[in-house]
Design a protein around this motif. Structure first.
Motif, short mmCIF file in Angstrom:
data_model
loop_
_atom_site.label_atom_id
_atom_site.label_comp_id
_atom_site.label_asym_id
_atom_site.label_seq_id
_atom_site.Cartn_x
_atom_site.Cartn_y
_atom_site.Cartn_z
N PRO A 25 0.82 -1.23 0.00
CA PRO A 25 0.00 0.00 0.00
C PRO A 25 0.85 1.28 0.00
O PRO A 25 0.47 2.26 -0.63
CB PRO A 25 -0.82 -0.10 1.29
CG PRO A 25 -0.83 -1.55 1.65
CD PRO A 25 0.45 -2.11 1.13
N ILE A 26 1.99 1.26 0.69
CA ILE A 26 2.86 2.45 0.73
C ILE A 26 3.43 2.74 -0.66
O ILE A 26 3.42 3.88 -1.14
CB ILE A 26 3.99 2.29 1.77
CG1 ILE A 26 3.39 2.33 3.18
CG2 ILE A 26 5.04 3.38 1.61
CD1 ILE A 26 4.37 1.97 4.28
N ILE A 27 3.88 1.71 -1.33
CA ILE A 27 4.44 1.88 -2.68
C ILE A 27 3.35 2.35 -3.64
O ILE A 27 3.57 3.25 -4.45
CB ILE A 27 5.09 0.56 -3.17
CG1 ILE A 27 6.36 0.28 -2.36
CG2 ILE A 27 5.42 0.63 -4.66
CD1 ILE A 27 6.98 -1.09 -2.63
N ALA A 28 2.15 1.78 -3.53
CA ALA A 28 1.04 2.18 -4.41
C ALA A 28 0.69 3.65 -4.17
O ALA A 28 0.48 4.41 -5.12
CB ALA A 28 -0.16 1.28 -4.16
N ALA A 29 0.63 4.07 -2.91
CA ALA A 29 0.30 5.46 -2.60
C ALA A 29 1.38 6.40 -3.13
O ALA A 29 1.08 7.47 -3.68
CB ALA A 29 0.13 5.65 -1.10
#
Length: 201
Positions: A25-29
């Motif tokens: 989720p951090i990479i996607a954000a």
């Protein structure tokens, strides 16, 4: 009775655990934020280039046809809006008063918050007067003076009413408007003209 010491916290281990758990989720954000910033920067660059090209095209335009080209090629730019005013003026010079008013109506409908709306309405009233439609011109000047009382066009619209009223031998109405100009707009350029017209009544 001795108490057990609190368990020690290993910050590095907790950070590692947090990263492993929420890595995707951090990479996607981060990717979404980066793409949004890139898109915004690209849009700003495109808008600025388009506005500059529109301004250059408007600066080099000298005829009704060239103003129409600016309007067609750069419809949502400041130069595109200004081209409507210049097109209407070119049409007025060619004595195409009806076409000029249609152009100004389109401008007002498309850009109702533009700073030159009151100027466009003044030009429409002048076109009506030039076509011999003095009653319609008088009504429009009255509307401008009441709708834009704090604009630079208000005292001029009132003074132009005076000229029409004098031609119609409505001197009392003309006198009242001159007195209103002297009261409400005494520091404007038009107050001197109103004083002169008052003396002639």
């Amino acid at each position: 009775m001795p108490t057990a010491p609190p368990p020690s916290r290993d910050v590095a281990l907790e950070t590692r655990f947090f990263w492993e758990r929420f890595k995707n989720p951090i990479i996607a954000a981060a990717i979404v934020v980066l793409l949004a910033a890139t898109a915004f920067t690209g849009y700003r660059f495109y808008s600025d280039r388009r506005a500059a090209a529109a301004s250059a095209a408007l600066a080099s335009a000298n005829s009704a046809q060239e103003y129409e080209q600016v309007i067609a090629r750069y419809p949502n730019t400041p130069a595109g809006a200004d081209a409507y005013i210049l097109l209407a003026e070119a049409q007025r010079k060619e004595r195409k008063f009806t076409e000029a008013n249609k152009t100004l109506e389109t401008f007002i409908a498309k850009y109702p918050k533009h700073e030159l709306v009151s100027t466009a309405k003044m030009a429409m009233a002048a076109n009506l007067d030039s076509m011999g439609k003095t009653d319609e011109a008088l009504a429009m000047y009255q509307q401008i003076a009441s709708a834009y009382p704090n604009s630079y066009t208000a005292p001029l619209a009132m003074l132009l009413q005076v000229y029409i009223l004098k031609v119609k031998n409505r001197n009392d109405d003309a006198r009242r408007i001159c007195e209103t100009i002297l009261t409400q707009y005494r520091t404007s350029f038009w107050a001197g003209e109103a004083m002169q017209q008052l003396r002639l009544l």
